[in-house]
Motif scaffolding. Structure first.
Motif, PDB file in Angstrom:
ATOM      1  N   SER A   1      -2.829  38.250  52.946  1.00 23.60           N
ATOM      2  CA  SER A   1      -3.353  39.338  53.762  1.00 23.60           C
ATOM      3  C   SER A   1      -4.819  39.073  54.032  1.00 23.60           C
ATOM      4  O   SER A   1      -5.574  38.808  53.100  1.00 23.60           O
ATOM      5  CB  SER A   1      -3.196  40.663  53.008  1.00 23.60           C
ATOM      6  OG  SER A   1      -3.644  41.731  53.784  1.00 23.60           O
ATOM      7  N   PRO A   2      -5.219  39.077  55.278  1.00 23.03           N
ATOM      8  CA  PRO A   2      -4.508  39.417  56.498  1.00 23.03           C
ATOM      9  C   PRO A   2      -3.637  38.261  56.991  1.00 23.03           C
ATOM     10  O   PRO A   2      -3.784  37.130  56.535  1.00 23.03           O
ATOM     11  CB  PRO A   2      -5.649  39.673  57.486  1.00 23.03           C
ATOM     12  CG  PRO A   2      -6.706  38.708  57.060  1.00 23.03           C
ATOM     13  CD  PRO A   2      -6.621  38.712  55.553  1.00 23.03           C
ATOM     14  N   ALA A   3      -2.783  38.568  57.943  1.00 26.22           N
ATOM     15  CA  ALA A   3      -1.976  37.532  58.581  1.00 26.22           C
ATOM     16  C   ALA A   3      -2.897  36.732  59.504  1.00 26.22           C
ATOM     17  O   ALA A   3      -3.521  37.294  60.398  1.00 26.22           O
ATOM     18  CB  ALA A   3      -0.848  38.159  59.381  1.00 26.22           C
ATOM     19  N   VAL A   4      -2.998  35.435  59.261  1.00 25.35           N
ATOM     20  CA  VAL A   4      -3.902  34.576  60.046  1.00 25.35           C
ATOM     21  C   VAL A   4      -3.130  33.370  60.552  1.00 25.35           C
ATOM     22  O   VAL A   4      -2.376  32.750  59.808  1.00 25.35           O
ATOM     23  CB  VAL A   4      -5.110  34.104  59.197  1.00 25.35           C
ATOM     24  CG1 VAL A   4      -5.971  33.125  59.970  1.00 25.35           C
ATOM     25  CG2 VAL A   4      -5.939  35.286  58.740  1.00 25.35           C
ATOM     26  N   SER A   5      -3.333  33.060  61.837  1.00 29.35           N
ATOM     27  CA  SER A   5      -2.788  31.826  62.406  1.00 29.35           C
ATOM     28  C   SER A   5      -3.889  31.142  63.201  1.00 29.35           C
ATOM     29  O   SER A   5      -4.784  31.798  63.745  1.00 29.35           O
ATOM     30  CB  SER A   5      -1.571  32.108  63.286  1.00 29.35           C
ATOM     31  OG  SER A   5      -1.938  32.867  64.410  1.00 29.35           O
ATOM     32  N   VAL A   6      -3.815  29.818  63.245  1.00 22.54           N
ATOM     33  CA  VAL A   6      -4.808  29.005  63.945  1.00 22.54           C
ATOM     34  C   VAL A   6      -4.071  28.028  64.840  1.00 22.54           C
ATOM     35  O   VAL A   6      -3.193  27.301  64.373  1.00 22.54           O
ATOM     36  CB  VAL A   6      -5.700  28.226  62.949  1.00 22.54           C
ATOM     37  CG1 VAL A   6      -6.735  27.401  63.691  1.00 22.54           C
ATOM     38  CG2 VAL A   6      -6.348  29.149  61.936  1.00 22.54           C
ATOM     39  N   ARG A   7      -4.406  28.001  66.117  1.00 23.15           N
ATOM     40  CA  ARG A   7      -3.887  26.994  67.033  1.00 23.15           C
ATOM     41  C   ARG A   7      -5.036  26.074  67.383  1.00 23.15           C
ATOM     42  O   ARG A   7      -6.011  26.490  67.999  1.00 23.15           O
ATOM     43  CB  ARG A   7      -3.291  27.603  68.295  1.00 23.15           C
ATOM     44  CG  ARG A   7      -2.760  26.511  69.231  1.00 23.15           C
ATOM     45  CD  ARG A   7      -1.858  26.999  70.319  1.00 23.15           C
ATOM     46  NE  ARG A   7      -0.598  27.560  69.887  1.00 23.15           N
ATOM     47  CZ  ARG A   7       0.481  26.846  69.530  1.00 23.15           C
ATOM     48  NH1 ARG A   7       0.431  25.541  69.527  1.00 23.15           N
ATOM     49  NH2 ARG A   7       1.594  27.447  69.193  1.00 23.15           N
TER      50      ARG A   7
ATOM     51  N   ALA B   1      -2.046  21.452  66.840  1.00 21.76           N
ATOM     52  CA  ALA B   1      -1.395  21.948  65.629  1.00 21.76           C
ATOM     53  C   ALA B   1      -1.439  23.469  65.602  1.00 21.76           C
ATOM     54  O   ALA B   1      -2.398  24.082  66.083  1.00 21.76           O
ATOM     55  CB  ALA B   1      -2.068  21.377  64.391  1.00 21.76           C
ATOM     56  N   PHE B   2      -0.400  24.045  65.019  1.00 20.32           N
ATOM     57  CA  PHE B   2      -0.339  25.490  64.807  1.00 20.32           C
ATOM     58  C   PHE B   2      -0.215  25.707  63.308  1.00 20.32           C
ATOM     59  O   PHE B   2       0.710  25.206  62.668  1.00 20.32           O
ATOM     60  CB  PHE B   2       0.856  26.102  65.540  1.00 20.32           C
ATOM     61  CG  PHE B   2       0.966  27.583  65.367  1.00 20.32           C
ATOM     62  CD1 PHE B   2       0.076  28.433  66.002  1.00 20.32           C
ATOM     63  CD2 PHE B   2       1.946  28.123  64.547  1.00 20.32           C
ATOM     64  CE1 PHE B   2       0.175  29.812  65.845  1.00 20.32           C
ATOM     65  CE2 PHE B   2       2.051  29.493  64.387  1.00 20.32           C
ATOM     66  CZ  PHE B   2       1.155  30.339  65.029  1.00 20.32           C
ATOM     67  N   VAL B   3      -1.175  26.444  62.738  1.00 19.99           N
ATOM     68  CA  VAL B   3      -1.240  26.663  61.294  1.00 19.99           C
ATOM     69  C   VAL B   3      -1.075  28.151  61.022  1.00 19.99           C
ATOM     70  O   VAL B   3      -1.762  28.976  61.632  1.00 19.99           O
ATOM     71  CB  VAL B   3      -2.589  26.175  60.720  1.00 19.99           C
ATOM     72  CG1 VAL B   3      -2.648  26.391  59.222  1.00 19.99           C
ATOM     73  CG2 VAL B   3      -2.848  24.720  61.071  1.00 19.99           C
ATOM     74  N   GLU B   4      -0.182  28.482  60.099  1.00 16.22           N
ATOM     75  CA  GLU B   4      -0.023  29.862  59.649  1.00 16.22           C
ATOM     76  C   GLU B   4      -0.408  29.927  58.181  1.00 16.22           C
ATOM     77  O   GLU B   4       0.051  29.112  57.376  1.00 16.22           O
ATOM     78  CB  GLU B   4       1.412  30.337  59.824  1.00 16.22           C
ATOM     79  CG  GLU B   4       1.814  30.546  61.259  1.00 16.22           C
ATOM     80  CD  GLU B   4       3.237  31.051  61.390  1.00 16.22           C
ATOM     81  OE1 GLU B   4       3.409  32.180  61.846  1.00 16.22           O
ATOM     82  OE2 GLU B   4       4.151  30.294  61.013  1.00 16.22           O
ATOM     83  N   LEU B   5      -1.253  30.899  57.853  1.00 12.58           N
ATOM     84  CA  LEU B   5      -1.683  31.098  56.480  1.00 12.58           C
ATOM     85  C   LEU B   5      -1.038  32.356  55.932  1.00 12.58           C
ATOM     86  O   LEU B   5      -1.037  33.404  56.588  1.00 12.58           O
ATOM     87  CB  LEU B   5      -3.206  31.211  56.408  1.00 12.58           C
ATOM     88  CG  LEU B   5      -3.959  29.951  56.858  1.00 12.58           C
ATOM     89  CD1 LEU B   5      -5.428  30.246  57.042  1.00 12.58           C
ATOM     90  CD2 LEU B   5      -3.756  28.838  55.858  1.00 12.58           C
TER      91      LEU B   5
ATOM     92  N   ALA C   1      -0.517  30.325  50.928  1.00 16.86           N
ATOM     93  CA  ALA C   1       0.548  29.456  51.432  1.00 16.86           C
ATOM     94  C   ALA C   1       0.187  29.047  52.857  1.00 16.86           C
ATOM     95  O   ALA C   1      -0.490  29.786  53.574  1.00 16.86           O
ATOM     96  CB  ALA C   1       1.874  30.193  51.415  1.00 16.86           C
ATOM     97  N   MET C   2       0.642  27.866  53.262  1.00 16.12           N
ATOM     98  CA  MET C   2       0.274  27.356  54.578  1.00 16.12           C
ATOM     99  C   MET C   2       1.431  26.580  55.178  1.00 16.12           C
ATOM    100  O   MET C   2       2.070  25.788  54.489  1.00 16.12           O
ATOM    101  CB  MET C   2      -0.948  26.451  54.413  1.00 16.12           C
ATOM    102  CG  MET C   2      -1.438  25.814  55.663  1.00 16.12           C
ATOM    103  SD  MET C   2      -2.936  24.878  55.306  1.00 16.12           S
ATOM    104  CE  MET C   2      -2.720  23.533  56.424  1.00 16.12           C
ATOM    105  N   THR C   3       1.697  26.816  56.464  1.00 13.91           N
ATOM    106  CA  THR C   3       2.676  26.016  57.193  1.00 13.91           C
ATOM    107  C   THR C   3       2.002  25.447  58.431  1.00 13.91           C
ATOM    108  O   THR C   3       1.164  26.106  59.052  1.00 13.91           O
ATOM    109  CB  THR C   3       3.909  26.840  57.621  1.00 13.91           C
ATOM    110  OG1 THR C   3       3.482  27.912  58.446  1.00 13.91           O
ATOM    111  CG2 THR C   3       4.656  27.394  56.423  1.00 13.91           C
ATOM    112  N   VAL C   4       2.365  24.218  58.775  1.00 15.11           N
ATOM    113  CA  VAL C   4       1.752  23.535  59.911  1.00 15.11           C
ATOM    114  C   VAL C   4       2.847  22.987  60.811  1.00 15.11           C
ATOM    115  O   VAL C   4       3.816  22.395  60.345  1.00 15.11           O
ATOM    116  CB  VAL C   4       0.859  22.362  59.450  1.00 15.11           C
ATOM    117  CG1 VAL C   4       0.189  21.693  60.632  1.00 15.11           C
ATOM    118  CG2 VAL C   4      -0.177  22.810  58.439  1.00 15.11           C
TER     119      VAL C   4
END
Length: 151
Positions: free
Chosen positions: A67-73, A60-64, A26-29
């Motif tokens: 597992s593991p909890a990963v976020s990308v800015r 942009a800030f992306v949350e995936l 799942a992904m939120t942006v």
């Protein structure tokens, strides 16, 4: 190894979306557009949207999920900060972000520990002898990090 060029923040988000689809995550942006909205533009004048050169910065800030909890800015300056289970990797080139995520979700990332000086380091190898290594803060490891410890 050279990675495919991702000239814009939106192209990097599309590449991350492809990685998320490949690993069924799942992904939120969240998008921040404009000099008054991006995090590194603290000196922008009030209600100033464009940079002095007329460009419109896009972050942009992306949350995936998963597992593991990963976020990308993703920053307008062609770099990113990737957080993997609480471990922050700063200044990752935007072009390397998809390969970084594939290494993490593909099982290539690992944790090494030392007795002296004591500590653990999360290492994420990328194709072409490119490796990112960051110290794992705190006295204990998360369950995901514990499962990646190499002797």
């Amino acid at each position: 190894m050279t990675h495919p060029s991702l000239p814009t923040t939106e192209s990097a988000v599309a590449a991350i979306r492809a990685v998320a689809a490949e690993y069924r995550l799942a992904m939120t942006v969240t998008h921040d557009i404009g000099a008054d909205q991006t995090s590194r533009r603290t000196s922008a004048a009030l209600f100033t949207v464009v940079d002095p050169d007329g460009s419109l910065p896009h972050e942009a800030f992306v949350e995936l999920g998963g597992s593991p909890a990963v976020s990308v800015r993703l920053f307008p300056e062609d770099d990113a900060t990737i957080t993997v289970d609480g471990v922050e990797f700063h200044d990752v080139p935007r072009d390397s972000v998809p390969a970084f995520l594939k290494s993490v979700f593909g099982g290539l990332a690992f944790v090494k520990g030392r007795f002296f000086p004591p500590g653990y380091w999360l290492t994420v190898p990328l194709p072409g002898d490119e490796t990112y290594r960051e110290s794992v803060g705190g006295p204990s490891l998360t369950p995901w990090l514990s499962g990646r410890v190499r002797p």
